[in-house]
Design a protein around this motif. Structure first.
Motif, PDB file in Angstrom:
ATOM      1  N   ILE A  83       0.944 -19.349 -20.186  1.00 35.26           N
ATOM      2  CA  ILE A  83       0.077 -20.462 -19.773  1.00 35.26           C
ATOM      3  C   ILE A  83      -1.248 -20.417 -20.540  1.00 35.26           C
ATOM      4  O   ILE A  83      -1.801 -21.456 -20.921  1.00 35.26           O
ATOM      5  CB  ILE A  83      -0.141 -20.430 -18.251  1.00 35.26           C
ATOM      6  N   TYR A  84      -1.745 -19.208 -20.807  1.00 39.30           N
ATOM      7  CA  TYR A  84      -2.954 -19.059 -21.614  1.00 39.30           C
ATOM      8  C   TYR A  84      -2.741 -19.651 -23.017  1.00 39.30           C
ATOM      9  O   TYR A  84      -3.588 -20.399 -23.520  1.00 39.30           O
ATOM     10  CB  TYR A  84      -3.337 -17.581 -21.695  1.00 39.30           C
ATOM     11  N   LEU A  85      -1.605 -19.331 -23.637  1.00 43.31           N
ATOM     12  CA  LEU A  85      -1.306 -19.894 -24.959  1.00 43.31           C
ATOM     13  C   LEU A  85      -1.186 -21.415 -24.871  1.00 43.31           C
ATOM     14  O   LEU A  85      -1.655 -22.131 -25.767  1.00 43.31           O
ATOM     15  CB  LEU A  85      -0.007 -19.300 -25.498  1.00 43.31           C
ATOM     16  N   LYS A  88      -4.617 -23.024 -24.747  1.00 46.91           N
ATOM     17  CA  LYS A  88      -5.238 -23.008 -26.074  1.00 46.91           C
ATOM     18  C   LYS A  88      -4.695 -24.132 -26.945  1.00 46.91           C
ATOM     19  O   LYS A  88      -5.459 -24.826 -27.635  1.00 46.91           O
ATOM     20  CB  LYS A  88      -4.988 -21.663 -26.758  1.00 46.91           C
ATOM     21  N   MET A  89      -3.380 -24.329 -26.912  1.00 51.29           N
ATOM     22  CA  MET A  89      -2.790 -25.415 -27.698  1.00 51.29           C
ATOM     23  C   MET A  89      -3.339 -26.763 -27.256  1.00 51.29           C
ATOM     24  O   MET A  89      -3.698 -27.613 -28.067  1.00 51.29           O
ATOM     25  CB  MET A  89      -1.260 -25.412 -27.530  1.00 51.29           C
ATOM     26  N   TRP A  90      -3.380 -26.960 -25.947  1.00 43.26           N
ATOM     27  CA  TRP A  90      -3.820 -28.252 -25.399  1.00 43.26           C
ATOM     28  C   TRP A  90      -5.282 -28.515 -25.743  1.00 43.26           C
ATOM     29  O   TRP A  90      -5.649 -29.625 -26.143  1.00 43.26           O
ATOM     30  CB  TRP A  90      -3.608 -28.258 -23.893  1.00 43.26           C
ATOM     31  N   ARG A  91      -6.132 -27.501 -25.601  1.00 41.76           N
ATOM     32  CA  ARG A  91      -7.572 -27.679 -25.846  1.00 41.76           C
ATOM     33  C   ARG A  91      -7.864 -28.073 -27.283  1.00 41.76           C
ATOM     34  O   ARG A  91      -8.771 -28.865 -27.551  1.00 41.76           O
ATOM     35  CB  ARG A  91      -8.319 -26.389 -25.515  1.00 41.76           C
ATOM     36  N   HIS A  92      -7.131 -27.522 -28.234  1.00 45.67           N
ATOM     37  CA  HIS A  92      -7.417 -27.770 -29.646  1.00 45.67           C
ATOM     38  C   HIS A  92      -6.511 -28.835 -30.257  1.00 45.67           C
ATOM     39  O   HIS A  92      -6.548 -29.053 -31.464  1.00 45.67           O
ATOM     40  CB  HIS A  92      -7.266 -26.468 -30.438  1.00 45.67           C
ATOM     41  N   ALA A  93      -5.737 -29.500 -29.413  1.00 42.64           N
ATOM     42  CA  ALA A  93      -4.768 -30.465 -29.937  1.00 42.64           C
ATOM     43  C   ALA A  93      -5.426 -31.602 -30.707  1.00 42.64           C
ATOM     44  O   ALA A  93      -4.908 -32.062 -31.718  1.00 42.64           O
ATOM     45  CB  ALA A  93      -3.929 -31.032 -28.789  1.00 42.64           C
ATOM     46  N   SER A  94      -6.586 -32.067 -30.251  1.00 42.40           N
ATOM     47  CA  SER A  94      -7.227 -33.230 -30.864  1.00 42.40           C
ATOM     48  C   SER A  94      -8.084 -32.879 -32.068  1.00 42.40           C
ATOM     49  O   SER A  94      -8.613 -33.764 -32.732  1.00 42.40           O
ATOM     50  CB  SER A  94      -8.085 -33.958 -29.822  1.00 42.40           C
ATOM     51  N   GLY A 194       3.559 -24.324 -21.242  1.00 35.39           N
ATOM     52  CA  GLY A 194       3.036 -24.153 -19.886  1.00 35.39           C
ATOM     53  C   GLY A 194       4.131 -24.266 -18.837  1.00 35.39           C
ATOM     54  O   GLY A 194       4.169 -23.486 -17.878  1.00 35.39           O
ATOM     55  N   LEU A 195       5.053 -25.208 -19.022  1.00 33.86           N
ATOM     56  CA  LEU A 195       6.174 -25.363 -18.078  1.00 33.86           C
ATOM     57  C   LEU A 195       7.074 -24.133 -18.104  1.00 33.86           C
ATOM     58  O   LEU A 195       7.561 -23.692 -17.046  1.00 33.86           O
ATOM     59  CB  LEU A 195       6.980 -26.610 -18.431  1.00 33.86           C
ATOM     60  N   LEU A 196       7.300 -23.573 -19.306  1.00 35.12           N
ATOM     61  CA  LEU A 196       8.111 -22.368 -19.395  1.00 35.12           C
ATOM     62  C   LEU A 196       7.434 -21.191 -18.689  1.00 35.12           C
ATOM     63  O   LEU A 196       8.086 -20.370 -18.051  1.00 35.12           O
ATOM     64  CB  LEU A 196       8.379 -22.027 -20.859  1.00 35.12           C
ATOM     65  N   GLY A 197       6.088 -21.139 -18.796  1.00 37.75           N
ATOM     66  CA  GLY A 197       5.343 -20.104 -18.084  1.00 37.75           C
ATOM     67  C   GLY A 197       5.484 -20.259 -16.573  1.00 37.75           C
ATOM     68  O   GLY A 197       5.718 -19.284 -15.853  1.00 37.75           O
TER      69      GLY A 197
END
Length: 203
Positions: A83-85, A88-94, A194-197
């Motif tokens: 979920i942490y990873l 990070k992906m979501w925050r920097h996506a844009s 995140g869903l896999l987490g």
């Protein structure tokens, strides 16, 4: 014994091919950083799978059955890491690739190998999977070379499949499409991770 090894190869290959956190990270890394870096990540994924297989050989799967609280604790720890990873992906996506912070810059080979290992170790379920394989397919009196061959099969399947994933997602056409849709693709990858987490935590 060749029949045993063939059966293990096919069963484990099916497990390695099934989409999971390792495959998602390998695809995203190759999109962003190219085939070579995706390959180093695949090597780490293969090593991580081998660690779980060796742990199963030494009875970790049996320990999980005797002390299920240990498996639960490891699953929650792994879920938090995934979920942490994802966050990070979501925050920097844009953010455009050129504007990413230093912590998101392309990593060296050792860092990518470690990321692959850590991603595999975040999910303790493979230890149970390998334990089942050993109990189902491997005779109790199997010679040591059989176990060495199984570890080789595990590495070949996990690393090899993720190298293929890396190659597909590092193709120029694929990368151009990624750059055009970076925000959407990164958020899809982050959401799936995140869903896999969450699935790991509640299963």
């Amino acid at each position: 014994m060749l029949g045993v090894l063939g059966a293990i190869y096919l069963v484990h290959l099916a497990a390695a091919i099934s989409p999971g956190p390792a495959v998602l990270l390998c695809a995203r890394t190759s999109l962003r950083e190219g085939f070579l870096r995706g390959t180093w990540l695949a090597v780490g994924i293969g090593i991580g799978a081998c660690i779980w297989a060796i742990a199963a050989l030494f009875g970790l799967a049996l320990l999980f059955k005797v002390a299920p609280a240990l498996l639960t604790a490891l699953k929650f720890a792994g879920a938090v890491y995934l979920i942490y990873l994802a966050i990070k992906m979501w925050r920097h996506a844009s953010e455009p690739l050129a504007d990413l912070p230093e912590t998101e810059a392309p990593r060296n080979a050792a860092g990518l190998v470690w990321l692959g290992i850590a991603t595999q170790l975040a999910n303790p379920k493979p230890a149970v999977f390998f334990g089942t394989i050993f109990l189902t397919f491997v005779p109790p009196q199997a010679p040591p070379w059989v176990y060495v061959a199984i570890i080789g099969i595990v590495f070949f399947n996990d690393a090899g499949w993720n190298v293929i994933v890396s190659r597909i997602f590092s193709l120029e056409r694929t990368r151009r499409a990624y750059l055009d849709l970076k925000t959407t693709i990164d958020r899809v990858f982050g959401g799936l991770l995140g869903l896999l987490g969450l699935k790991l935590a509640i299963s």
